[in-house]
Design an enzyme around this catalytic site. Structure first.
Site, PDB file in Angstrom:
ATOM      1  N   ARG A 293      15.488   2.671   5.938  1.00 31.34           N
ATOM      2  CA  ARG A 293      15.394   1.633   4.918  1.00 31.34           C
ATOM      3  C   ARG A 293      15.762   0.302   5.562  1.00 31.34           C
ATOM      4  O   ARG A 293      16.928  -0.008   5.765  1.00 31.34           O
ATOM      5  CB  ARG A 293      16.355   1.966   3.762  1.00 31.34           C
ATOM      6  CG  ARG A 293      16.178   1.114   2.524  1.00 31.34           C
ATOM      7  CD  ARG A 293      17.358   1.292   1.587  1.00 31.34           C
ATOM      8  NE  ARG A 293      18.513   0.535   2.047  1.00 31.34           N
ATOM      9  CZ  ARG A 293      19.768   0.958   1.979  1.00 31.34           C
ATOM     10  NH1 ARG A 293      20.046   2.148   1.509  1.00 31.34           N
ATOM     11  NH2 ARG A 293      20.756   0.188   2.400  1.00 31.34           N
ATOM     12  N   HIS A 297      19.369  -1.436  -0.464  1.00 33.66           N
ATOM     13  CA  HIS A 297      19.069  -0.332  -1.382  1.00 33.66           C
ATOM     14  C   HIS A 297      18.310  -0.864  -2.593  1.00 33.66           C
ATOM     15  O   HIS A 297      17.310  -0.290  -3.014  1.00 33.66           O
ATOM     16  CB  HIS A 297      20.373   0.335  -1.811  1.00 33.66           C
ATOM     17  CG  HIS A 297      20.181   1.445  -2.784  1.00 33.66           C
ATOM     18  ND1 HIS A 297      19.669   2.669  -2.425  1.00 33.66           N
ATOM     19  CD2 HIS A 297      20.420   1.522  -4.115  1.00 33.66           C
ATOM     20  CE1 HIS A 297      19.602   3.447  -3.486  1.00 33.66           C
ATOM     21  NE2 HIS A 297      20.049   2.772  -4.530  1.00 33.66           N
ATOM     22  N   TYR A 306      27.895  -2.605   5.272  1.00 27.34           N
ATOM     23  CA  TYR A 306      28.136  -1.235   5.710  1.00 27.34           C
ATOM     24  C   TYR A 306      27.290  -0.768   6.894  1.00 27.34           C
ATOM     25  O   TYR A 306      27.431   0.380   7.328  1.00 27.34           O
ATOM     26  CB  TYR A 306      27.953  -0.255   4.547  1.00 27.34           C
ATOM     27  CG  TYR A 306      26.619  -0.339   3.831  1.00 27.34           C
ATOM     28  CD1 TYR A 306      25.482   0.293   4.336  1.00 27.34           C
ATOM     29  CD2 TYR A 306      26.494  -1.035   2.632  1.00 27.34           C
ATOM     30  CE1 TYR A 306      24.261   0.228   3.680  1.00 27.34           C
ATOM     31  CE2 TYR A 306      25.284  -1.103   1.958  1.00 27.34           C
ATOM     32  CZ  TYR A 306      24.171  -0.466   2.485  1.00 27.34           C
ATOM     33  OH  TYR A 306      22.973  -0.534   1.825  1.00 27.34           O
TER      34      TYR A 306
END
Length: 401
Positions: A293, A297, A306
Site C-alpha cells: 500500500r 490506509h 508508523y
C-alpha cells in the site's frame, strides 16, 4: 523443557517473534511466489512456482497486454482523483489503492461475466473491471447514496466497511450457486464462481476464518483473494499472523497460492486458474497477492507515523505500471503513441468524474430511511415521520422569526 508452558513463561521473546522488515521478508514473497516479470518488466524464466501458470501467460496476445496496461493507468488515475477530491473537501473519505492496481486488475479481468465479486472498500480496480462507473464509487464516499450501483447488474456487491464481513457473504453466495447447479456442468456460459476480497488485516477477523471453514467443508466455488499490502492500518504483518495467509489455507483443507501482486500477468494467470477450478467443482482456493500500500490506509491516516520512507522507496521500484510498460516495450507490444493516448484518456476520465462528483445532487433527507427492509416497516416509518417533522420545525421557527 523448551516447549513446556513453564519454560515458555520464563523465557525471553522467541527470535521468530521479532519484527522482521528486512529483504526477503518485506520486499520479496520468497521462492513460492508466482512471478513472471521482474521490477523492470523483463520476462523471467519458467521455474517451479510459475510453471503451472506459464501457458496462460504465453497464450496472451499483445492486445491483451494493451488492455491490461490501459486498465492499470485508468484505475490509478481514478484513485488519484478520488484522493484529490477528498483533500479538496468534495468527499468525506477516500481509501487509496495506490500500488495495488495490478492485484485488482489482474483478478478482475480473470473473472467471467457470470462470476460474482464481494469487495471490501478499496477494490476500485475490481469495480472498474466489473464496469461499475467510477462516479458511483465517489457518490458513496460523498455521502449522497447508499452504495451507488446495482450489485446484480455488475455482479459486484456493494462495498463492505465492516472488516472481513464480506467473506461470509461471499461464501453463502457461492454455496447458493453450488446448490443451483451452476458448477461443474462443463458449460462455460453457465458455470460460475465467486471472489471475495480482503486485505491482510482482514485475515485476523473471525468472519474471515469462519468463511474459510464453511467454504472448505461445502467445497464451495469460491476464490479468497487476500491483498497482502504489508500493513493493516498501522499494524505490520508480524502482528497479524505467524505464517503467511497462503500457507494457512492448507489448515482449512484447500490450496493456497502466493503471487506477486505487482505483476499483473502473474495475478491474472493465478486467478484464472483458481476460478476455472472453482467453476469446475474443485472447491475453493486462497490467493495471497504480495503487494504494498503506497499511500495511507485512508485519507484520515498518516503512514509516516508508523513506517519509514526507505520502505516506501523500495516498493516504488516495484511499481506495477512501470513493470508492465517495460514488458510491453521490450516485446514491442506498443509504441510511444499508444502510451500517450492512454495518458490522454486518463486525463479525460479524471475531468469527467471530477465534474460528475461536484454536480451530484444532495439526497432528500427522508430517503435515508429507504431500502432498509424489503417491505414497509412500522418502526422505520414512524422514525421517518418523526425525522421529517423535526426538521420541519426548524423551518417554522425561522419563518416566525
Amino acid at each position: 523443557m523448551v516447549g513446556t508452558p513453564a519454560a515458555r513463561a520464563g523465557a525471553s521473546r522467541p527470535e521468530h517473534e521479532v519484527p522482521l522488515r528486512a529483504e526477503g521478508v518485506l520486499t520479496d514473497g520468497g521462492p513460492d511466489t508466482v512471478r513472471f516479470l521482474d521490477a523492470e518488466g523483463n520476462r523471467l524464466q519458467t521455474d517451479e512456482a510459475n510453471a503451472p501458470y506459464a501457458k496462460i501467460v504465453e497464450d496472451m496476445t499483445p492486445d491483451d497486454a494493451q488492455r491490461l496496461y490501459r486498465d492499470l493507468v485508468l484505475v490509478r488515475r481514478i484513485d488519484a482523483e478520488g484522493h484529490a477530491l477528498q483533500r479538496q473537501g468534495e468527499l468525506g473519505l477516500w481509501p487509496s489503492l495506490l500500488g495495488q492496481e495490478a492485484a485488482q486488475v489482474g483478478a478482475g479481468r480473470a473473472m467471467r461475466k457470470q462470476d460474482y465479486a464481494f469487495p471490501g472498500y478499496r477494490e476500485h480496480g475490481v469495480a472498474w473491471c466489473r464496469d461499475v462507473p467510477p462516479e458511483n464509487l465517489l457518490g458513496m464516499f460523498r455521502g449522497v447514496n447508499h452504495g451507488g450501483w446495482d450489485s446484480n447488474s455488475h455482479n459486484f456487491h456493494l462495498y463492505t466497511i465492516v472488516i472481513g464481513n464480506q467473506m461470509l457473504h461471499a461464501t453463502g453466495y457461492a454455496m447458493g450457486i453450488q446448490r443451483d447447479g451452476d458448477v461443474g456442468t462443463g458449460d462455460p456460459e453457465r458455470d460460475a464462481a465467486v471472489m471475495a476480497f480482503t486485505g491482510d488485516g482482514g485475515t485476523a477477523q473471525g468472519d474471515y476464518n469462519e468463511a474459510l471453514v464453511f467454504a472448505s467443508v461445502a467445497n464451495a466455488p469460491l476464490v479468497f483473494f487476500v491483498q497482502n499490502n504489508q500493513w493493516a492500518i498501522s499494524e505490520p504483518n508480524y502482528k497479524q499472523f505467524r505464517i503467511p495467509p497462503y500457507q494457512r489455507a492448507r489448515g482449512f483443507g484447500f490450496p493456497g497460492v502466493r503471487v506477486d501482486g505487482n505483476d499483473v500477468l502473474a495475478v491474472y494467470a493465478v486467478t484464472k486458474a483458481a476460478l476455472d477450478a472453482a467453476r469446475d467443482g474443485q472447491g475453493p482456493t486462497l490467493i495471497e497477492a504480495f503487494t504494498y500500500r503506497m499511500g495511507a490506509h485512508t485519507t484520515s491516516d498518516d503512514p509516516t507515523k508508523y513506517r519509514s520512507a526507505a520502505e516506501v522507496d523500495i516498493w516504488r521500484e516495484k511499481d506495477p505500471i512501470k513493470r508492465m510498460r517495460g514488458f510491453m516495450e521490450t516485446k514491442g507490444y506498443a509504441d510511444a503513441t499508444f502510451f500517450d493516448q492512454i495518458d490522454q484518456e486518463a486525463d479525460e476520465l479524471a475531468a469527467r468524474i471530477r465534474v460528475a462528483c461536484q454536480q451530484m445532487p444532495n439526497p432528500e433527507l427522508p430517503t435515508m430511511f429507504d431500502d432498509i427492509y424489503v417491505e414497509p416497516h412500522p418502526v422505520i416509518e414512524a422514525e421517518r415521520t418523526e425525522f421529517v417533522a423535526y426538521h420541519a420545525s426548524f423551518e417554522q421557527e425561522g419563518a416566525q422569526s
